[in-house]
Write a protein that holds these residues in place. Structure first.
Motif, PDB file in Angstrom:
ATOM      1  N   GLU A 145     -31.350 -10.052  64.175  1.00 56.71           N
ATOM      2  CA  GLU A 145     -32.631  -9.454  64.549  1.00 56.71           C
ATOM      3  C   GLU A 145     -33.800 -10.148  63.832  1.00 56.71           C
ATOM      4  OE1 GLU A 145     -34.002  -5.407  62.923  1.00 56.71           O
ATOM      5  OE2 GLU A 145     -33.066  -4.919  64.853  1.00 56.71           O
ATOM      6  N   ILE A 146     -33.647 -10.392  62.559  1.00 55.25           N
ATOM      7  CA  ILE A 146     -34.667 -11.089  61.771  1.00 55.25           C
ATOM      8  C   ILE A 146     -34.848 -12.510  62.292  1.00 55.25           C
ATOM      9  CG2 ILE A 146     -35.201 -12.042  59.480  1.00 55.25           C
ATOM     10  CD1 ILE A 146     -33.785  -9.521  58.312  1.00 55.25           C
ATOM     11  N   SER A 147     -33.732 -13.178  62.567  1.00 53.72           N
ATOM     12  CA  SER A 147     -33.779 -14.550  63.067  1.00 53.72           C
ATOM     13  C   SER A 147     -34.528 -14.627  64.393  1.00 53.72           C
ATOM     14  CB  SER A 147     -32.356 -15.074  63.219  1.00 53.72           C
ATOM     15  OG  SER A 147     -32.347 -16.341  63.825  1.00 53.72           O
ATOM     16  N   LEU A 186     -20.959  -5.126  56.834  1.00 51.98           N
ATOM     17  CA  LEU A 186     -21.135  -6.541  57.190  1.00 51.98           C
ATOM     18  C   LEU A 186     -21.502  -6.691  58.663  1.00 51.98           C
ATOM     19  CD1 LEU A 186     -18.234  -8.083  55.097  1.00 51.98           C
ATOM     20  CD2 LEU A 186     -20.701  -8.260  54.650  1.00 51.98           C
ATOM     21  N   PHE A 187     -20.942  -5.837  59.520  1.00 45.64           N
ATOM     22  CA  PHE A 187     -21.321  -5.810  60.937  1.00 45.64           C
ATOM     23  C   PHE A 187     -22.807  -5.488  61.078  1.00 45.64           C
ATOM     24  CE2 PHE A 187     -22.071  -2.774  64.465  1.00 45.64           C
ATOM     25  CZ  PHE A 187     -21.964  -3.646  65.536  1.00 45.64           C
ATOM     26  N   LEU A 188     -23.249  -4.405  60.405  1.00 45.22           N
ATOM     27  CA  LEU A 188     -24.660  -4.017  60.481  1.00 45.22           C
ATOM     28  C   LEU A 188     -25.561  -5.090  59.883  1.00 45.22           C
ATOM     29  CD1 LEU A 188     -24.445  -0.250  59.431  1.00 45.22           C
ATOM     30  CD2 LEU A 188     -24.722  -1.193  61.746  1.00 45.22           C
ATOM     31  N   ARG A 189     -25.120  -5.699  58.809  1.00 43.94           N
ATOM     32  CA  ARG A 189     -25.906  -6.754  58.149  1.00 43.94           C
ATOM     33  C   ARG A 189     -26.065  -7.959  59.068  1.00 43.94           C
ATOM     34  NH1 ARG A 189     -24.857 -11.347  55.053  1.00 43.94           N
ATOM     35  NH2 ARG A 189     -26.438 -11.740  53.445  1.00 43.94           N
ATOM     36  N   GLU A 190     -24.979  -8.362  59.714  1.00 42.36           N
ATOM     37  CA  GLU A 190     -25.022  -9.512  60.621  1.00 42.36           C
ATOM     38  C   GLU A 190     -25.971  -9.232  61.788  1.00 42.36           C
ATOM     39  OE1 GLU A 190     -24.003 -13.409  60.842  1.00 42.36           O
ATOM     40  OE2 GLU A 190     -23.334 -12.014  59.314  1.00 42.36           O
ATOM     41  N   ARG A 191     -25.923  -8.019  62.310  1.00 44.69           N
ATOM     42  CA  ARG A 191     -26.854  -7.635  63.381  1.00 44.69           C
ATOM     43  C   ARG A 191     -28.296  -7.703  62.901  1.00 44.69           C
ATOM     44  NH1 ARG A 191     -25.142  -2.349  66.534  1.00 44.69           N
ATOM     45  NH2 ARG A 191     -27.322  -2.634  66.986  1.00 44.69           N
ATOM     46  N   SER A 224     -24.532 -15.073  62.717  1.00 40.45           N
ATOM     47  CA  SER A 224     -23.710 -15.576  63.809  1.00 40.45           C
ATOM     48  C   SER A 224     -23.425 -14.448  64.796  1.00 40.45           C
ATOM     49  CB  SER A 224     -22.394 -16.112  63.246  1.00 40.45           C
ATOM     50  OG  SER A 224     -21.496 -16.379  64.277  1.00 40.45           O
ATOM     51  N   PRO A 225     -23.706 -14.662  66.075  1.00 36.44           N
ATOM     52  CA  PRO A 225     -23.480 -13.596  67.059  1.00 36.44           C
ATOM     53  C   PRO A 225     -22.024 -13.144  67.146  1.00 36.44           C
ATOM     54  CG  PRO A 225     -24.733 -15.413  68.031  1.00 36.44           C
ATOM     55  CD  PRO A 225     -24.289 -15.850  66.661  1.00 36.44           C
ATOM     56  N   TRP A 226     -21.071 -14.045  66.999  1.00 35.04           N
ATOM     57  CA  TRP A 226     -19.660 -13.661  67.126  1.00 35.04           C
ATOM     58  C   TRP A 226     -19.095 -13.067  65.850  1.00 35.04           C
ATOM     59  CZ3 TRP A 226     -16.397 -16.089  63.778  1.00 35.04           C
ATOM     60  CH2 TRP A 226     -16.834 -17.291  63.230  1.00 35.04           C
ATOM     61  N   LEU A 227     -19.663 -13.415  64.703  1.00 39.90           N
ATOM     62  CA  LEU A 227     -19.162 -12.920  63.423  1.00 39.90           C
ATOM     63  C   LEU A 227     -19.294 -11.406  63.324  1.00 39.90           C
ATOM     64  CD1 LEU A 227     -17.892 -13.794  60.768  1.00 39.90           C
ATOM     65  CD2 LEU A 227     -20.191 -14.197  59.880  1.00 39.90           C
ATOM     66  N   GLN A 228     -20.358 -10.840  63.899  1.00 39.03           N
ATOM     67  CA  GLN A 228     -20.533  -9.389  63.853  1.00 39.03           C
ATOM     68  C   GLN A 228     -19.370  -8.667  64.515  1.00 39.03           C
ATOM     69  OE1 GLN A 228     -23.936  -7.927  66.072  1.00 39.03           O
ATOM     70  NE2 GLN A 228     -23.749  -9.613  67.527  1.00 39.03           N
ATOM     71  N   TRP A 229     -18.826  -9.238  65.575  1.00 36.17           N
ATOM     72  CA  TRP A 229     -17.721  -8.585  66.279  1.00 36.17           C
ATOM     73  C   TRP A 229     -16.414  -8.690  65.495  1.00 36.17           C
ATOM     74  CZ3 TRP A 229     -20.016  -5.367  69.017  1.00 36.17           C
ATOM     75  CH2 TRP A 229     -21.216  -5.685  69.637  1.00 36.17           C
ATOM     76  N   ILE A 230     -16.243  -9.758  64.744  1.00 42.14           N
ATOM     77  CA  ILE A 230     -15.077  -9.854  63.853  1.00 42.14           C
ATOM     78  C   ILE A 230     -15.163  -8.762  62.795  1.00 42.14           C
ATOM     79  CG2 ILE A 230     -13.957 -11.277  62.082  1.00 42.14           C
ATOM     80  CD1 ILE A 230     -14.705 -13.728  63.816  1.00 42.14           C
ATOM     81  N   TYR A 231     -16.352  -8.588  62.209  1.00 44.47           N
ATOM     82  CA  TYR A 231     -16.539  -7.535  61.212  1.00 44.47           C
ATOM     83  C   TYR A 231     -16.279  -6.152  61.809  1.00 44.47           C
ATOM     84  CZ  TYR A 231     -18.711 -10.919  58.011  1.00 44.47           C
ATOM     85  OH  TYR A 231     -18.972 -11.976  57.176  1.00 44.47           O
TER      86      TYR A 231
END
Length: 124
Positions: A115-117, A106-111, A8-15
């Motif tokens: 990227e994979i998606s 979790l921020f790095l993982r979400e990014r 989720s693009p916004w979830l990374q910023w929450i993390y």
């Protein structure tokens, strides 16, 4: 195959916001500890105080066991996803706070999942 359905693009910023809070709030307490107990960070004194009563022992042991388990997962997950920046997470865990390292991972993982998606959608 790595799935990124939860990316989720916004979830990374929450993390990332949680990581910043996880860096600031523990270090405010560390600064207070240094102010109250000496001019340097006395690790032995810190550990003694972290075990000063049953409530402190409970929190310390909870953090130790939980952080150990999550760190093992972090290393495994970072390798599985071929993530960059694992060294920052591990170094931050011992120099800043685990409360910083876990959400920063979790921020790095979400990014990475995003990227994979994006990479798999351009190949389709």
């Amino acid at each position: 195959m790595i799935t990124s359905a939860s990316a989720s693009p916004w979830l990374q910023w929450i993390y990332l916001a949680l990581a910043m809070g996880g860096a600031i709030f523990p270090w405010l307490a560390n600064a207070e500890f240094i102010r109250d107990y000496g001019q340097a960070f006395d690790l032995a004194q810190f550990i003694e105080l972290a075990n000063a009563n049953p409530a402190a022992r409970s929190l310390s042991r909870d953090l130790l066991i939980g952080a150990t388990a999550v760190t093992i997962w972090i290393i495994s997950e970072a390798r599985r996803l071929k993530m960059r920046g694992l060294w920052i997470v591990l170094l931050g865990s011992v120099t800043i706070a685990f409360a910083f390292a876990a959400p920063f991972f979790l921020f790095l993982r979400e990014r990475r999942l995003l990227e994979i998606s994006r990479g798999s959608s351009t190949k389709s």
